[in-house]
Design a protein around this motif. Sequence first.
Motif, PDB file in Angstrom:
ATOM      1  N   LEU A 191       0.833  -1.205   0.000  1.00  0.00           N
ATOM      2  CA  LEU A 191       0.000   0.000   0.000  1.00  0.00           C
ATOM      3  C   LEU A 191       0.868   1.255   0.000  1.00  0.00           C
ATOM      4  O   LEU A 191       0.589   2.213  -0.737  1.00  0.00           O
ATOM      5  CB  LEU A 191      -0.926  -0.001   1.218  1.00  0.00           C
ATOM      6  CG  LEU A 191      -1.825   1.235   1.363  1.00  0.00           C
ATOM      7  CD1 LEU A 191      -2.791   1.354   0.184  1.00  0.00           C
ATOM      8  CD2 LEU A 191      -2.588   1.198   2.686  1.00  0.00           C
ATOM      9  N   ILE A 192       1.911   1.258   0.810  1.00  0.00           N
ATOM     10  CA  ILE A 192       2.820   2.409   0.849  1.00  0.00           C
ATOM     11  C   ILE A 192       3.435   2.646  -0.526  1.00  0.00           C
ATOM     12  O   ILE A 192       3.502   3.785  -1.007  1.00  0.00           O
ATOM     13  CB  ILE A 192       3.923   2.184   1.906  1.00  0.00           C
ATOM     14  CG1 ILE A 192       3.308   2.155   3.313  1.00  0.00           C
ATOM     15  CG2 ILE A 192       4.997   3.270   1.814  1.00  0.00           C
ATOM     16  CD1 ILE A 192       4.278   1.711   4.398  1.00  0.00           C
ATOM     17  N   GLU A 193       3.852   1.574  -1.177  1.00  0.00           N
ATOM     18  CA  GLU A 193       4.434   1.708  -2.517  1.00  0.00           C
ATOM     19  C   GLU A 193       3.400   2.181  -3.532  1.00  0.00           C
ATOM     20  O   GLU A 193       3.705   3.021  -4.391  1.00  0.00           O
ATOM     21  CB  GLU A 193       5.013   0.366  -2.983  1.00  0.00           C
ATOM     22  CG  GLU A 193       6.385   0.063  -2.444  1.00  0.00           C
ATOM     23  CD  GLU A 193       7.074  -1.052  -3.209  1.00  0.00           C
ATOM     24  OE1 GLU A 193       8.266  -1.258  -2.990  1.00  0.00           O
ATOM     25  OE2 GLU A 193       6.426  -1.719  -4.037  1.00  0.00           O
ATOM     26  N   TYR A 194       2.187   1.649  -3.462  1.00  0.00           N
ATOM     27  CA  TYR A 194       1.151   2.046  -4.420  1.00  0.00           C
ATOM     28  C   TYR A 194       0.904   3.553  -4.351  1.00  0.00           C
ATOM     29  O   TYR A 194       0.824   4.227  -5.386  1.00  0.00           O
ATOM     30  CB  TYR A 194      -0.151   1.288  -4.158  1.00  0.00           C
ATOM     31  CG  TYR A 194      -1.247   1.668  -5.127  1.00  0.00           C
ATOM     32  CD1 TYR A 194      -1.351   1.040  -6.362  1.00  0.00           C
ATOM     33  CD2 TYR A 194      -2.149   2.686  -4.827  1.00  0.00           C
ATOM     34  CE1 TYR A 194      -2.337   1.400  -7.270  1.00  0.00           C
ATOM     35  CE2 TYR A 194      -3.132   3.063  -5.732  1.00  0.00           C
ATOM     36  CZ  TYR A 194      -3.222   2.416  -6.953  1.00  0.00           C
ATOM     37  OH  TYR A 194      -4.189   2.802  -7.852  1.00  0.00           O
ATOM     38  N   ILE A 195       0.793   4.065  -3.131  1.00  0.00           N
ATOM     39  CA  ILE A 195       0.576   5.504  -2.982  1.00  0.00           C
ATOM     40  C   ILE A 195       1.776   6.278  -3.502  1.00  0.00           C
ATOM     41  O   ILE A 195       1.627   7.271  -4.218  1.00  0.00           O
ATOM     42  CB  ILE A 195       0.287   5.846  -1.510  1.00  0.00           C
ATOM     43  CG1 ILE A 195      -1.036   5.209  -1.077  1.00  0.00           C
ATOM     44  CG2 ILE A 195       0.236   7.362  -1.299  1.00  0.00           C
ATOM     45  CD1 ILE A 195      -1.327   5.328   0.402  1.00  0.00           C
TER      46      ILE A 195
END
Length: 218
Positions: free
Chosen positions: A100-104
Amino acid sequence: MNLYTERHGLRKPVARTSKISIEVYTLLLNICQKYYKNLTHIFKLQQHCSFVGQDYIEFNPSQFENRMAIKIPDILRDEYGHIAAPQDNDDYDQYSLIDLIEYIAQNIKDISEGWNNDRYKNYWYIHCLDTTNVFDDYRNDINEIFQESGVLFTLTRGKLIERIVENTPLSPEIETQVQEITEYGTRELMKDALHYTKHQIQQLAKIQLRKYGTPLSA
């Protein structure tokens, strides 16, 4: 800025770990949620204010949640199906949070926002911009939690989460020396070799962590 006990050596050093605790998970998720609105260019909710006869957009949380159910199916959700932080007895997959951190990081964009009218405040607007200056703030917020908690991950300028391997032979000095090589072909060859070595160390670290639950040290 260090606190009093840190400045005067009255606090035990933070233990380095690859485990994201419930507390750290919650803090990192809070940061992600803070920047959800910077994904509005992907997840738009069309709205209309009949009082002033104007259209505007908001961040669409339902569309976002549905997309994440496909992109990151194992991320923890609450009883209502919303992405949530774990409670005391919850099992959770910390790597889904990292996804999720990477997606954002990879999709974040600048916005301008505010009331349509400072006096009457009919609706709150979001304008999506085609720049990504906000990424630096997001990255700093995420890495601050990683550093303060001793978690051995970092969000890079390349918008990827990388595992920090302690005592790695690939020091910043070595990488700087490679960048300073004047002959283009040799420099690119060495950069490829460094990238491959870093990737192999990262893969070994992941295998070590998943198999034995302990971080890899060189």
